[in-house]
Design an enzyme around this catalytic site. Structure first.
Site, PDB file in Angstrom:
ATOM      1  N   CYS A  87       0.822  -1.194   0.000  1.00 52.80           N
ATOM      2  CA  CYS A  87       0.000   0.000   0.000  1.00 52.80           C
ATOM      3  C   CYS A  87       0.857   1.244   0.000  1.00 52.80           C
ATOM      4  O   CYS A  87       2.070   1.172  -0.019  1.00 52.80           O
ATOM      5  CB  CYS A  87      -0.851   0.010   1.264  1.00 52.80           C
ATOM      6  SG  CYS A  87      -1.458  -1.604   1.682  1.00 52.80           S
ATOM      7  N   ARG A 144       0.633   2.219  -6.094  1.00 51.92           N
ATOM      8  CA  ARG A 144       0.970   1.155  -5.143  1.00 51.92           C
ATOM      9  C   ARG A 144      -0.239   0.320  -4.756  1.00 51.92           C
ATOM     10  O   ARG A 144      -0.109  -0.712  -4.102  1.00 51.92           O
ATOM     11  CB  ARG A 144       1.567   1.759  -3.863  1.00 51.92           C
ATOM     12  CG  ARG A 144       2.840   2.525  -4.087  1.00 51.92           C
ATOM     13  CD  ARG A 144       3.311   3.118  -2.785  1.00 51.92           C
ATOM     14  NE  ARG A 144       3.832   2.092  -1.902  1.00 51.92           N
ATOM     15  CZ  ARG A 144       5.093   1.689  -1.885  1.00 51.92           C
ATOM     16  NH1 ARG A 144       5.960   2.222  -2.702  1.00 51.92           N
ATOM     17  NH2 ARG A 144       5.493   0.760  -1.048  1.00 51.92           N
ATOM     18  N   TRP A 165      -3.806  -1.996  -1.484  1.00 51.66           N
ATOM     19  CA  TRP A 165      -3.891  -3.014  -2.528  1.00 51.66           C
ATOM     20  C   TRP A 165      -4.043  -4.359  -1.830  1.00 51.66           C
ATOM     21  O   TRP A 165      -3.176  -4.767  -1.075  1.00 51.66           O
ATOM     22  CB  TRP A 165      -2.616  -3.015  -3.381  1.00 51.66           C
ATOM     23  CG  TRP A 165      -2.655  -3.940  -4.543  1.00 51.66           C
ATOM     24  CD1 TRP A 165      -3.162  -3.681  -5.780  1.00 51.66           C
ATOM     25  CD2 TRP A 165      -2.146  -5.284  -4.596  1.00 51.66           C
ATOM     26  NE1 TRP A 165      -3.004  -4.767  -6.602  1.00 51.66           N
ATOM     27  CE2 TRP A 165      -2.401  -5.762  -5.909  1.00 51.66           C
ATOM     28  CE3 TRP A 165      -1.516  -6.130  -3.680  1.00 51.66           C
ATOM     29  CZ2 TRP A 165      -2.033  -7.047  -6.321  1.00 51.66           C
ATOM     30  CZ3 TRP A 165      -1.154  -7.405  -4.096  1.00 51.66           C
ATOM     31  CH2 TRP A 165      -1.411  -7.851  -5.398  1.00 51.66           C
ATOM     32  N   ASN A 179       1.406  -0.677   6.102  1.00 52.29           N
ATOM     33  CA  ASN A 179       1.751  -1.395   4.885  1.00 52.29           C
ATOM     34  C   ASN A 179       2.610  -2.579   5.298  1.00 52.29           C
ATOM     35  O   ASN A 179       3.686  -2.394   5.851  1.00 52.29           O
ATOM     36  CB  ASN A 179       2.538  -0.434   3.962  1.00 52.29           C
ATOM     37  CG  ASN A 179       3.112  -1.128   2.751  1.00 52.29           C
ATOM     38  OD1 ASN A 179       2.735  -2.247   2.426  1.00 52.29           O
ATOM     39  ND2 ASN A 179       4.022  -0.454   2.069  1.00 52.29           N
ATOM     40  N   GLY A 180       2.121  -3.787   5.092  1.00 54.04           N
ATOM     41  CA  GLY A 180       2.872  -4.979   5.496  1.00 54.04           C
ATOM     42  C   GLY A 180       1.928  -6.024   6.046  1.00 54.04           C
ATOM     43  O   GLY A 180       0.720  -5.956   5.830  1.00 54.04           O
ATOM     44  N   GLU A 196       8.406  -9.807 -23.306  1.00 57.41           N
ATOM     45  CA  GLU A 196       8.061  -8.513 -22.726  1.00 57.41           C
ATOM     46  C   GLU A 196       6.888  -7.869 -23.477  1.00 57.41           C
ATOM     47  O   GLU A 196       5.994  -7.284 -22.861  1.00 57.41           O
ATOM     48  CB  GLU A 196       9.313  -7.608 -22.733  1.00 57.41           C
ATOM     49  CG  GLU A 196       9.127  -6.212 -22.193  1.00 57.41           C
ATOM     50  CD  GLU A 196       8.637  -6.145 -20.746  1.00 57.41           C
ATOM     51  OE1 GLU A 196       8.574  -7.172 -20.062  1.00 57.41           O
ATOM     52  OE2 GLU A 196       8.280  -5.031 -20.315  1.00 57.41           O
ATOM     53  N   LYS A 227       3.382  -6.828 -21.708  1.00 60.83           N
ATOM     54  CA  LYS A 227       2.779  -5.483 -21.794  1.00 60.83           C
ATOM     55  C   LYS A 227       1.343  -5.610 -22.297  1.00 60.83           C
ATOM     56  O   LYS A 227       0.435  -4.982 -21.774  1.00 60.83           O
ATOM     57  CB  LYS A 227       3.549  -4.558 -22.750  1.00 60.83           C
ATOM     58  CG  LYS A 227       4.899  -4.094 -22.320  1.00 60.83           C
ATOM     59  CD  LYS A 227       4.921  -3.106 -21.189  1.00 60.83           C
ATOM     60  CE  LYS A 227       4.940  -3.763 -19.855  1.00 60.83           C
ATOM     61  NZ  LYS A 227       6.145  -4.178 -19.235  1.00 60.83           N
ATOM     62  N   GLU A 239      -1.027  -7.191 -19.580  1.00 59.07           N
ATOM     63  CA  GLU A 239      -1.321  -6.455 -18.348  1.00 59.07           C
ATOM     64  C   GLU A 239      -2.134  -5.191 -18.566  1.00 59.07           C
ATOM     65  O   GLU A 239      -2.898  -4.814 -17.698  1.00 59.07           O
ATOM     66  CB  GLU A 239      -0.067  -6.204 -17.511  1.00 59.07           C
ATOM     67  CG  GLU A 239       0.980  -5.371 -18.135  1.00 59.07           C
ATOM     68  CD  GLU A 239       2.246  -5.310 -17.296  1.00 59.07           C
ATOM     69  OE1 GLU A 239       2.213  -5.595 -16.103  1.00 59.07           O
ATOM     70  OE2 GLU A 239       3.283  -4.940 -17.872  1.00 59.07           O
ATOM     71  N   HIS A 268       6.706 -26.451 -32.858  1.00 62.87           N
ATOM     72  CA  HIS A 268       6.655 -27.503 -31.828  1.00 62.87           C
ATOM     73  C   HIS A 268       5.344 -27.455 -31.045  1.00 62.87           C
ATOM     74  O   HIS A 268       5.268 -27.999 -29.945  1.00 62.87           O
ATOM     75  CB  HIS A 268       7.856 -27.368 -30.887  1.00 62.87           C
ATOM     76  CG  HIS A 268       9.156 -27.527 -31.593  1.00 62.87           C
ATOM     77  ND1 HIS A 268       9.563 -28.721 -32.143  1.00 62.87           N
ATOM     78  CD2 HIS A 268      10.130 -26.626 -31.891  1.00 62.87           C
ATOM     79  CE1 HIS A 268      10.742 -28.553 -32.727  1.00 62.87           C
ATOM     80  NE2 HIS A 268      11.103 -27.287 -32.589  1.00 62.87           N
ATOM     81  N   LYS A 275       2.126  -1.473  -8.607  1.00 69.78           N
ATOM     82  CA  LYS A 275       3.467  -1.214  -9.120  1.00 69.78           C
ATOM     83  C   LYS A 275       4.542  -1.944  -8.326  1.00 69.78           C
ATOM     84  O   LYS A 275       5.492  -2.468  -8.881  1.00 69.78           O
ATOM     85  CB  LYS A 275       3.717   0.291  -9.069  1.00 69.78           C
ATOM     86  CG  LYS A 275       5.038   0.731  -9.650  1.00 69.78           C
ATOM     87  CD  LYS A 275       4.997   0.673 -11.151  1.00 69.78           C
ATOM     88  CE  LYS A 275       6.318   1.065 -11.771  1.00 69.78           C
ATOM     89  NZ  LYS A 275       6.379   0.540 -13.153  1.00 69.78           N
TER      90      LYS A 275
HETATM   91  C1  F6R Z   1       5.419  -5.391 -15.717  1.00 69.02           C
HETATM   92  C2  F6R Z   1       5.698  -5.042 -14.347  1.00 69.02           C
HETATM   93  C3  F6R Z   1       6.052  -6.128 -13.397  1.00 69.02           C
HETATM   94  C4  F6R Z   1       7.366  -5.751 -12.693  1.00 69.02           C
HETATM   95  C5  F6R Z   1       7.693  -6.780 -11.603  1.00 69.02           C
HETATM   96  C6  F6R Z   1       9.017  -6.479 -10.944  1.00 69.02           C
HETATM   97  O1  F6R Z   1       5.072  -4.274 -16.469  1.00 69.02           O
HETATM   98  O2  F6R Z   1       5.666  -3.900 -13.994  1.00 69.02           O
HETATM   99  O3  F6R Z   1       6.159  -7.352 -14.019  1.00 69.02           O
HETATM  100  O4  F6R Z   1       8.370  -5.706 -13.654  1.00 69.02           O
HETATM  101  O5  F6R Z   1       6.681  -6.776 -10.648  1.00 69.02           O
HETATM  102  O6  F6R Z   1       9.035  -5.203 -10.394  1.00 69.02           O
HETATM  103  P1  F6R Z   1      10.381  -4.545  -9.913  1.00 69.02           P
HETATM  104  O7  F6R Z   1      11.214  -4.266 -11.108  1.00 69.02           O
HETATM  105  O8  F6R Z   1       9.964  -3.299  -9.210  1.00 69.02           O
HETATM  106  O9  F6R Z   1      11.046  -5.520  -9.000  1.00 69.02           O
END
Ligand code: F6R
Length: 635
Positions: free
Chosen positions: A19, A44, A91, A117-118, A507, A511, A514, A530, A630
């Site tokens: 959070c 967050r 969150w 937060n935790g 990647e 993208k 998500e 395959h 995030k």
């Molecule tokens: C994808 C994304 C997540 C982060 C992952 C790691 O767009 O944002 O897959 O890459 O949660 O996050 P970090 O880099 O902050 O450890």
């Protein structure tokens, strides 16, 4: 298990939260400051939000499920008043998203409001004890409420004329009983212009202002007010008044601290003229890639300078194996890093999902060097991998963006990305910065081994050319938007690439899923035959990342295989590629030609733009995709 980092952190209690916290004490009205801070932390978590502001001897609370916009509406209808208070955005990984479970939570007296937060792992035992011995009654199922009650109960039991010191002592005594993780902020309605913060395992920053002070999970919440920050350490407790603060530890020792200048300002955490943070961050990549290299290229010796690794030339020369670990996008950057370091430095590299690495017994030799890659520097799985690696005695370095994040602080050295704040939940600029840094590491290790000075010099030239090449890739945004419009009805998408661009396919698919919620998969191009080819059909587009490189012809074969089965094809290519694919691919996106090792930085960007434009066409919430946050500080 007790170890260097205290009791083992495990996170299997409902509700799990990661959070954002903001606290303020000063002379201004707290409400707009807290609300603005929460908006900046919304990345967050955005399941529920709340504030507690002290007005005279009354705590005014507003909290509700849903986005911060809901809380803002509530606060407009019934504005809370007061010059100090705390706030929270939540969150939830599981456990209900309800008004009751929204923070702040209160102690039994209703005088202490707390945000957290935790996870308090032993909350059930503490709750049972409070109910049995003190007749405490709880209004939510949260572990946070238990902590508020525990602090309140100790506060009632201990003496002391100085109520501030009494509250600090009660907080300290309560935290000593807690197993788990916390970043907390709390206020007491009888104690004027005062709040307390504490952290263990969840980030908390103190913002030092003029006649006002702040607490926040992340400096981006407070940079509009101050750029002087104290990044609190685990087990720190900070007692914050308007004009002073005092840091001590849970054990009772007075704490050491340093006031740091935040590198960025309020403008860096705003969207500027862009409709979304994600688009702004995509367009920042010429600069973020430049900043990842700034001061790190040694053109004279044709190598890289990475002083933050804290390793001597001899130690770097002795490295016989590299392990790269991370999650999500960072893991994809690590996969590019595997190709990069193996090709440039000829050192065996393994890439491990942080979540797997931390629980498995990976055989490692004495000269293994481990990198934990993380934009936020707070990802629980990556932090777990770092700690596990260190526990086994391996030198573990960080590649992080957030300065003073937990991973950055706990690693034995590392390289900062200097990408500036990344607020869009989907990672974009952090990917290209991570890849750039891994190229620098490959160059450095390579120049200590077989790589000649002229090879080193060519690598530097290619790296230096990247920012300008990215500028020209960004000019493709409109073309990519019109391609996105054509495929917006698709039920899913397949992404393919080979060698350096296989991770880029992964990647691109990440993208797409998500932010558009479309089904998308990334694969090495050759894997098509395959099994995956069974999925190919006229309404399922395949996106090939096929620059004009050593494996272009192989990619072209795979493209033909899809074409033969009437699958629509979008190709990302360079050099001669477009000419060769004319009439085969339905859509061709042309990027500048670059040496193979540098292509992922250029090929990733059109895929970010593609996902972005599809998401906008579909009306998705680009910056806050459903179910995501995030900074993933839970397992
Ligand atoms: C994808 C994304 C997540 C982060 C992952 C790691 O767009 O944002 O897959 O890459 O949660 O996050 P970090 O880099 O902050 O450890």
């Amino acid at each position: 298990m007790a170890g260097r980092y205290g009791p083992e952190i495990c996170y299997n209690l409902p509700p799990k939260i990661m959070c954002g916290i903001v606290g303020y004490v000063g002379r201004a009205e707290a409400a707009p400051i807290l609300l603005d801070g929460l908006r900046r932390l919304e990345y967050r978590g955005y399941d529920s939000a709340g504030v507690a502001i002290v007005n005279g001897k009354q705590i005014e609370t507003r909290k509700c499920a849903g986005r911060i916009a809901n809380l803002a509406k509530l606060m407009t209808e019934k504005p809370p008043s007061g010059q100090y208070g705390i706030s929270h955005t939540r969150w939830a990984t599981h456990g209900k998203v309800t008004d009751e479970n929204a923070h702040p939570h209160f102690d039994q007296s209703g005088k202490i409001a707390l945000v957290h937060n935790g996870v308090i792992e032993n909350y059930a035992a503490l709750r049972e004890q409070l109910e049995r011995e003190g007749g405490h009654q709880f209004t939510s199922d949260t572990d946070t409420e238990v902590l508020a009650h525990l602090i309140g109960s100790i506060y009632e039991q201990i003496d002391g004329a100085d109520s501030k010191a009494r509250l600090v002592n009660a907080t300290r005594a309560a935290l000593k009983q807690v197993i788990g993780t916390y970043g907390i902020a709390l206020v007491h309605s009888d104690i004027k212009e005062f709040m307390i913060g504490a952290r263990r395992g969840s980030p908390l920053v103190l913002g030092v202002g003029k006649d006002e002070n702040f607490l926040a999970s992340d400096v981006s919440a407070i940079v509009a007010h101050t750029r002087d920050a104290v990044y609190l350490n685990d087990f720190d407790i900070v007692a914050v008044s308007r004009d002073k603060f005092e840091i001590s530890s849970v054990a009772g020792e007075s704490g050491n601290y340093q006031i740091s200048k935040v590198e960025f300002g309020a403008e860096d955490v705003s969207k500027g003229d862009f409709p979304h943070y994600m688009l702004k961050e995509i367009f920042e990549q010429p600069n973020s890639v430049r900043d990842a290299m700034r001061g790190r290229l040694n053109t004279e010796e044709c190598t890289a300078k990475l002083g933050g690794l804290n390793m001597t030339a001899g130690e770097l020369r002795d490295v016989s194996r590299v392990v790269l670990t991370g999650c999500g996008t960072a893991l994809h950057a690590a996969l590019v890093g595997e190709y990069l370091i193996e090709q440039l430095a000829n050192i065996p590299v393994e890439v491990e999902y942080a979540s797997e690495f931390r629980h498995r017994n990976t055989p490692m030799s004495g000269n293994t060097l481990v990198f934990a890659i993380s934009q936020s520097g707070e990802t629980a799985d990556t932090l777990g991998a770092l700690r596990e690696s260190q526990r086994k005695g391996f030198r573990t370095l960080g590649i992080c963006n957030n300065v003073a994040s937990t991973i950055a602080r706990e690693s034995d050295g590392g390289v900062y990305m200097h990408a500036g704040p990344e607020i869009g939940v989907a990672a974009t600029k952090s990917f290209t910065s991570q890849v750039t840094i891994l190229a620098l590491i490959g160059l450095l290790l390579g120049r200590m081994r077989h790589l000649s000075s002229s090879q080193g010099s060519r690598i530097i030239e290619a790296l230096e050319a990247l920012p300008e090449q990215i500028e020209s890739v960004l000019k493709l945004s409109e073309q990519i938007r019109s391609i996105a419009k054509k495929y917006v009805e698709a039920e899913g998408m397949l992404f393919f690439g080979r060698q350096f661009n296989f991770p880029v396919a992964l990647e691109g698919a990440l993208k797409m899923k998500e932010i558009t919620y479309l089904f998308a998969e990334g694969h090495p191009s050759a894997e098509l035959k395959h099994g995956i080819i069974a999925l190919v059909r006229p309404d399922l587009p395949s996106i090939f990342v096929a620059p004009d490189d050593a494996v272009f012809c192989k990619n072209r074969n795979n493209i033909e295989q899809v074409k033969a089965r009437k699958g629509p094809i979008i190709v990302l290519t360079s050099g001669d590629g477009a000419k060769q694919l004319k009439g085969i691919a339905n859509d061709i996106i042309e990027i500048p030609r670059a040496p193979e090792f540098a292509t992922p930085v250029l090929t990733a960007i059109p895929l970010q733009l593609f996902a972005y434009h599809v998401a906008v066409e579909l009306g998705c919430d680009v910056d806050k995709p459903r179910n995501l946050a995030k900074s993933v500080t839970v397992e």
